[in-house]
Scaffold this motif. Structure first.
Motif, PDB file in Angstrom:
ATOM      1  N   THR A   1     -52.927 -38.972  -5.693  1.00 41.87           N
ATOM      2  CA  THR A   1     -51.999 -40.105  -5.690  1.00 41.87           C
ATOM      3  C   THR A   1     -50.560 -39.645  -5.873  1.00 41.87           C
ATOM      4  N   VAL A   2     -50.358 -38.587  -6.646  1.00 47.26           N
ATOM      5  CA  VAL A   2     -49.006 -38.033  -6.789  1.00 47.26           C
ATOM      6  C   VAL A   2     -48.440 -37.673  -5.418  1.00 47.26           C
ATOM      7  N   VAL A   3     -49.259 -36.963  -4.610  1.00 43.75           N
ATOM      8  CA  VAL A   3     -48.813 -36.569  -3.267  1.00 43.75           C
ATOM      9  C   VAL A   3     -48.708 -37.789  -2.357  1.00 43.75           C
ATOM     10  N   ARG A   4     -49.697 -38.671  -2.432  1.00 40.67           N
ATOM     11  CA  ARG A   4     -49.718 -39.860  -1.563  1.00 40.67           C
ATOM     12  C   ARG A   4     -48.454 -40.703  -1.708  1.00 40.67           C
ATOM     13  N   GLU A   5     -48.029 -40.922  -2.935  1.00 41.27           N
ATOM     14  CA  GLU A   5     -46.859 -41.773  -3.163  1.00 41.27           C
ATOM     15  C   GLU A   5     -45.594 -41.140  -2.592  1.00 41.27           C
ATOM     16  N   ILE A   6     -45.499 -39.820  -2.680  1.00 43.38           N
ATOM     17  CA  ILE A   6     -44.328 -39.139  -2.121  1.00 43.38           C
ATOM     18  C   ILE A   6     -44.342 -39.230  -0.597  1.00 43.38           C
ATOM     19  N   LEU A   7     -45.502 -39.017   0.015  1.00 42.24           N
ATOM     20  CA  LEU A   7     -45.591 -39.084   1.473  1.00 42.24           C
ATOM     21  C   LEU A   7     -45.276 -40.489   1.982  1.00 42.24           C
ATOM     22  N   ASN A   8     -45.738 -41.493   1.261  1.00 46.12           N
ATOM     23  CA  ASN A   8     -45.536 -42.860   1.703  1.00 46.12           C
ATOM     24  C   ASN A   8     -44.132 -43.387   1.406  1.00 46.12           C
ATOM     25  N   GLY A   9     -43.305 -42.552   0.818  1.00 45.81           N
ATOM     26  CA  GLY A   9     -41.897 -42.907   0.645  1.00 45.81           C
ATOM     27  C   GLY A   9     -41.057 -42.505   1.845  1.00 45.81           C
ATOM     28  N   GLY A  10     -41.706 -42.003   2.900  1.00 39.25           N
ATOM     29  CA  GLY A  10     -40.979 -41.554   4.091  1.00 39.25           C
ATOM     30  C   GLY A  10     -40.261 -42.689   4.806  1.00 39.25           C
ATOM     31  N   THR A  11     -39.252 -42.326   5.577  1.00 39.06           N
ATOM     32  CA  THR A  11     -38.402 -43.307   6.256  1.00 39.06           C
ATOM     33  C   THR A  11     -38.786 -43.526   7.715  1.00 39.06           C
TER      34      THR A  11
ATOM     35  N   THR B   1     -46.739 -28.240  -4.265  1.00 38.51           N
ATOM     36  CA  THR B   1     -46.509 -27.092  -5.129  1.00 38.51           C
ATOM     37  C   THR B   1     -47.062 -27.342  -6.522  1.00 38.51           C
ATOM     38  N   ASN B   2     -47.404 -26.259  -7.208  1.00 43.15           N
ATOM     39  CA  ASN B   2     -47.644 -26.289  -8.646  1.00 43.15           C
ATOM     40  C   ASN B   2     -47.161 -24.958  -9.198  1.00 43.15           C
ATOM     41  N   ILE B   3     -47.244 -24.790 -10.494  1.00 43.24           N
ATOM     42  CA  ILE B   3     -46.847 -23.524 -11.109  1.00 43.24           C
ATOM     43  C   ILE B   3     -48.068 -22.617 -11.179  1.00 43.24           C
ATOM     44  N   GLU B   4     -47.932 -21.386 -10.695  1.00 46.76           N
ATOM     45  CA  GLU B   4     -49.048 -20.455 -10.729  1.00 46.76           C
ATOM     46  C   GLU B   4     -49.542 -20.286 -12.163  1.00 46.76           C
ATOM     47  N   GLY B   5     -50.835 -20.442 -12.328  1.00 52.47           N
ATOM     48  CA  GLY B   5     -51.404 -20.414 -13.664  1.00 52.47           C
ATOM     49  C   GLY B   5     -51.426 -21.786 -14.307  1.00 52.47           C
ATOM     50  N   GLY B   6     -50.737 -22.753 -13.666  1.00 50.95           N
ATOM     51  CA  GLY B   6     -50.690 -24.109 -14.200  1.00 50.95           C
ATOM     52  C   GLY B   6     -51.342 -25.096 -13.265  1.00 50.95           C
TER      53      GLY B   6
ATOM     54  N   LYS C   1     -48.023 -30.532 -10.754  1.00 48.08           N
ATOM     55  CA  LYS C   1     -48.106 -30.967  -9.357  1.00 48.08           C
ATOM     56  C   LYS C   1     -46.835 -31.665  -8.921  1.00 48.08           C
ATOM     57  N   THR C   2     -46.485 -31.476  -7.646  1.00 49.21           N
ATOM     58  CA  THR C   2     -45.517 -32.326  -6.969  1.00 49.21           C
ATOM     59  C   THR C   2     -45.625 -32.043  -5.477  1.00 49.21           C
ATOM     60  N   ALA C   3     -44.897 -32.816  -4.703  1.00 47.38           N
ATOM     61  CA  ALA C   3     -44.838 -32.638  -3.252  1.00 47.38           C
ATOM     62  C   ALA C   3     -43.434 -33.000  -2.791  1.00 47.38           C
ATOM     63  N   GLU C   4     -43.111 -32.637  -1.558  1.00 38.57           N
ATOM     64  CA  GLU C   4     -41.806 -32.954  -0.991  1.00 38.57           C
ATOM     65  C   GLU C   4     -41.939 -33.148   0.512  1.00 38.57           C
ATOM     66  N   ARG C   5     -41.363 -34.234   1.009  1.00 40.24           N
ATOM     67  CA  ARG C   5     -41.292 -34.422   2.461  1.00 40.24           C
ATOM     68  C   ARG C   5     -40.225 -33.471   2.999  1.00 40.24           C
TER      69      ARG C   5
END
Length: 331
Positions: A141-151, A274-279, A309-313
């Motif tokens: 859902t973290v990724v989904r919400e970022i993707l669905n914020g696209g223009t 992306t995430n932090i390696e080891g995290g 966790k996070t994502a970026e368009r």
């Protein structure tokens, strides 16, 4: 004359390896935890549908919480012919950056000693299943919400002005998909393994799969090469299905509100995760008594998960969000 036999008890004085072995030189606790850890990761990954098609760029440990994605812009066409013997001017490179900051998420359940003793089912396995599902759906859902914020949005077949202009009759059609594909092709967006990819809700795929041109996944790929939750393809798009696809609840119409469904049509390099390696996703098990004086009677254990966790368009033009209604089943 009787021969005496002496039993050497020390011959049986060997190390006993048990699930509780946790001392120096005989520590099996990590082995027990590994089973549940692998189990949790397998469970969670099945839920991470929105993660599948993004660039995976992890942040090395000790390098902060923010990652920078860099993108070079295409060079303009050359339409002026060369002059004999004259060196033309060179072109300038142009790059831009996008930054994303990871956040930490997690959850846990508390198990009592009495529950562990009296439960009919293997409570630790059941709890791990639930924790794995929660972790997967949460991170997805973290990724989904970022993707669905696209223009880059297409309302139905492109003929509606916005979400509130949609009607209950504006269900998913092949023309919706073809228009989105055309938009991506106009941007010279690259395909993923020879096709674009769609993330679709079962309510919406129900409408699309009735088209005679729909192709089931078994007819063009194998289980080893199929995407997680892949169901089929049409109009140059391979679809994966998930109940976690975005729904804009009661967002359609001006008077009689109804749900609007998002279907994402994705090209290569549209987004990154992306995430932090080891995290990354990890299981955390606290056995009874590990809390010391906070659990003086060894009554409580916990099973939990934690992840960054996070994502970026990355390129808005490489992803189209189609918004439609769906055909609701008759009762």
């Amino acid at each position: 004359m009787h021969t005496k036999y002496h039993l050497n008890l020390r011959a049986f004085d060997s190390v006993i390896n048990a699930t509780t072995s946790s001392g120096s030189g005989n520590n099996l606790a990590p082995e027990i935890k590994t089973y549940y850890s692998d189990y949790l990761i397998d469970l969670a990954e099945a839920e991470l549908v929105h993660d599948q098609f993004g660039q995976k760029r992890n942040i090395p440990a000790g390098h902060g919480k923010e990652i920078e994605f860099r993108q070079f812009h295409p060079l303009a066409k050359i339409q002026t012919e060369l002059v004999e013997g004259v060196t033309p001017e060179g072109q300038s490179l142009d790059a831009s950056t996008l930054s994303a900051k990871v956040k930490q998420y997690g959850g846990y359940v508390i198990l009592t000693d009495l529950l562990d003793l009296t439960a009919i089912d293997n409570i630790k396995t059941e709890a791990t299943q639930l924790i794995g599902s929660q972790a997967g759906r949460s991170l997805d859902t973290v990724v989904r919400e970022i993707l669905n914020g696209g223009t880059n949005v297409q309302y139905h077949e492109g003929e509606r002005a916005g979400r509130t202009a949609l009607t209950t009759a504006d269900t998913m059609t092949v023309k919706c998909i073809r228009n989105a594909v055309r938009t991506l092709k106009h941007q010279n967006a690259k395909m993923i393994d020879g096709s674009f990819v769609g993330i679709i809700h079962p309510d919406v795929s129900y409408d699309l799969m009735s088209d005679p041109n729909w192709v089931e996944w078994q007819k063009y790929t194998t289980p080893e090469k199929m995407y997680e939750n892949e169901i089929g393809k049409i109009a140059g798009v391979r679809f994966v299905e998930t109940t976690e696809a975005k729904i804009f609840e009661n967002a359609g119409g001006d008077s009689s509100k109804f749900d609007i469904y998002s279907t994402l049509i994705i090209a290569a390099n549209a987004y990154g995760t992306t995430n932090i390696e080891g995290g990354g996703l990890q299981l955390i098990v606290k056995q009874k008594g590990s809390a010391g004086t906070s659990d003086p009677l060894d009554q409580r254990s916990t099973i939990g998960w934690k992840a960054t966790k996070t994502a970026e368009r990355l390129v808005e033009d490489y992803m189209v969000r189609i918004e439609t209604a769906c055909t609701y089943p008759t009762k």
